[in-house]
Design an enzyme around this catalytic site. Structure first.
Site, PDB file in Angstrom:
ATOM      1  N   GLY A   1      -1.699   6.403  -2.762  1.00  5.46           N
ATOM      2  CA  GLY A   1      -2.826   6.346  -3.528  1.00  5.46           C
ATOM      3  C   GLY A   1      -3.655   5.460  -3.061  1.00  5.46           C
ATOM      4  O   GLY A   1      -4.992   5.733  -2.913  1.00  5.46           O
ATOM      5  N   HIS A   2      -3.538   4.258  -2.481  1.00  2.66           N
ATOM      6  CA  HIS A   2      -4.499   3.162  -1.766  1.00  2.66           C
ATOM      7  C   HIS A   2      -5.223   3.842  -0.654  1.00  2.66           C
ATOM      8  O   HIS A   2      -6.308   3.609  -0.278  1.00  2.66           O
ATOM      9  CB  HIS A   2      -3.877   1.944  -1.370  1.00  2.66           C
ATOM     10  CG  HIS A   2      -3.007   1.416  -2.366  1.00  2.66           C
ATOM     11  ND1 HIS A   2      -1.783   1.116  -2.532  1.00  2.66           N
ATOM     12  CD2 HIS A   2      -3.669   0.512  -3.492  1.00  2.66           C
ATOM     13  CE1 HIS A   2      -1.215   0.331  -3.632  1.00  2.66           C
ATOM     14  NE2 HIS A   2      -2.390  -0.039  -4.079  1.00  2.66           N
TER      15      HIS A   2
ATOM     16  N   LEU B   1       0.736  -1.293   0.004  1.00  2.00           N
ATOM     17  CA  LEU B   1      -0.217   0.051  -0.056  1.00  2.00           C
ATOM     18  C   LEU B   1       0.806   1.214  -0.082  1.00  2.00           C
ATOM     19  O   LEU B   1       1.833   1.339   0.665  1.00  2.00           O
ATOM     20  CB  LEU B   1      -1.000  -0.195   1.334  1.00  2.00           C
ATOM     21  CG  LEU B   1      -1.850  -1.234   1.244  1.00  2.00           C
ATOM     22  CD1 LEU B   1      -2.897  -1.075   2.515  1.00  2.00           C
ATOM     23  CD2 LEU B   1      -2.923  -1.288  -0.012  1.00  2.00           C
TER      24      LEU B   1
END
Ligand code: AMP
Length: 284
Positions: A36-37, A33
């Site tokens: 963005g996630h 991760l």
């Protein structure tokens, strides 16, 4: 945050939540991760009563076995990041739980040309595997909202089309692309770039920003020609495609008047790393 590694445990927990009519926001990921996630988790938390994030490296969407083996697996760090974001549930199932022998998990949708060009042309079978796992995970979680990144533009368009064809009552929320300071779209693959390649990779977003400005004076065809030259002149780069398409149907447009939303989508190889990016050139 609760973590579940089996479908049975997850569903037992979520069934109680569903009885309260909670809006369940779901963020499917393959882990490793990054910001963005995490921006998707924040959007899910802001919109829904409850956020569920899955971390599952889906073998059926890899057309290249080496790519699957190389894919980073960092579940412990991912769990820590999700806890910091106050994510409610982490679901990290096994391959056998998602694809038990004998169970038909095909997505059952005809995407036609939508899935056969751009990424589809370069990664045979990729979108069938992607749609298969998204449908399976959405069936398992029973979410009301699905949060996806604009970063994978074709992917989110295909998921919208899948739920339309299947008549699923799931709202797809597409979140903006999180970028590094120099404009490079964040991706778990960026870590495979050498320092030199990482510097050169900023040229992809620079080209897309140029395309957005050029859209006021040039035709899509003219922009494609010039952008292709710009991308191929990045040191060590080879463009897979640069397309300008209708944002909903993903059909190529010859003029910006042909669609309400027009998007430039590209994938460029820098060294061994394939980097995807896109830019909305026109929106209503
Ligand atoms: P992945 O783990 O790469 O399958 O990505 C999971 C979700 O995160 C997908 O919906 C992606 O589009 C989204 N995502 C990946 N990178 C970014 C980014 N830089 N900005 C926004 N969303 C992203």
């Amino acid at each position: 945050m609760k973590q579940f590694n089996t479908i049975a445990d997850l569903q037992q927990y979520l069934n109680e939540k569903r009885q309260d009519n909670a809006a369940i926001g779901f963020v499917p990921t393959m882990g490793a991760l990054h910001e963005g996630h995490l921006s998707l988790i924040r959007a899910a938390k802001a919109t829904c009563d409850f956020s569920v994030c899955s971390v599952f490296v889906n073998p059926t969407q890899f057309d290249d076995k080496g790519d699957l083996d190389r894919y980073p697996r960092t579940l412990e760090t991912d769990a820590k990041l999700l806890t910091t974001e106050a994510n409610d549930v982490l679901f990290a199932p096994s391959v056998d739980d998602i694809y038990p022998p004998g169970l038909n998990t095909a997505h059952g949708v005809d995407f036609g040309h939508m899935a056969s060009h751009m990424e589809g042309a370069h990664r045979p079978g990729h979108f069938d595997g992607m749609a298969q796992v998204v449908r399976r995970l959405v069936d398992i979680v029973g979410c009301t909202h699905l949060f996806m990144g604009q970063k994978d533009y074709q992917q989110q368009a295909l998921c919208r089309e899948m739920f339309r064809q299947l008549n699923y009552d799931v709202e797809v929320v597409t979140c903006p692309i999180a970028r590094e300071a120099d404009g490079l779209a964040m991706s778990s693959r960026n870590r495979h770039l050498s320092p030199e390649e990482r510097k050169n990779a900023a040229g992809i977003n620079m080209t897309l920003r140029w395309a957005k400005e050029a859209a006021t004076i040039l035709s899509p065809l003219q922009i494609i020609g010039l952008a292709t030259d710009m991308l191929n002149s990045i040191p060590g780069a080879r463009m897979d495609y640069f397309e300008i398409v209708d944002g909903i149907t993903l059909e190529r447009v010859n003029s910006f008047d042909e669609a309400d939303t027009v998007v430039a989508c590209t994938t460029v190889r820098i060294g061994k790393v394939r980097l995807l990016d896109n830019m909305i050139l026109k929106a209503v």
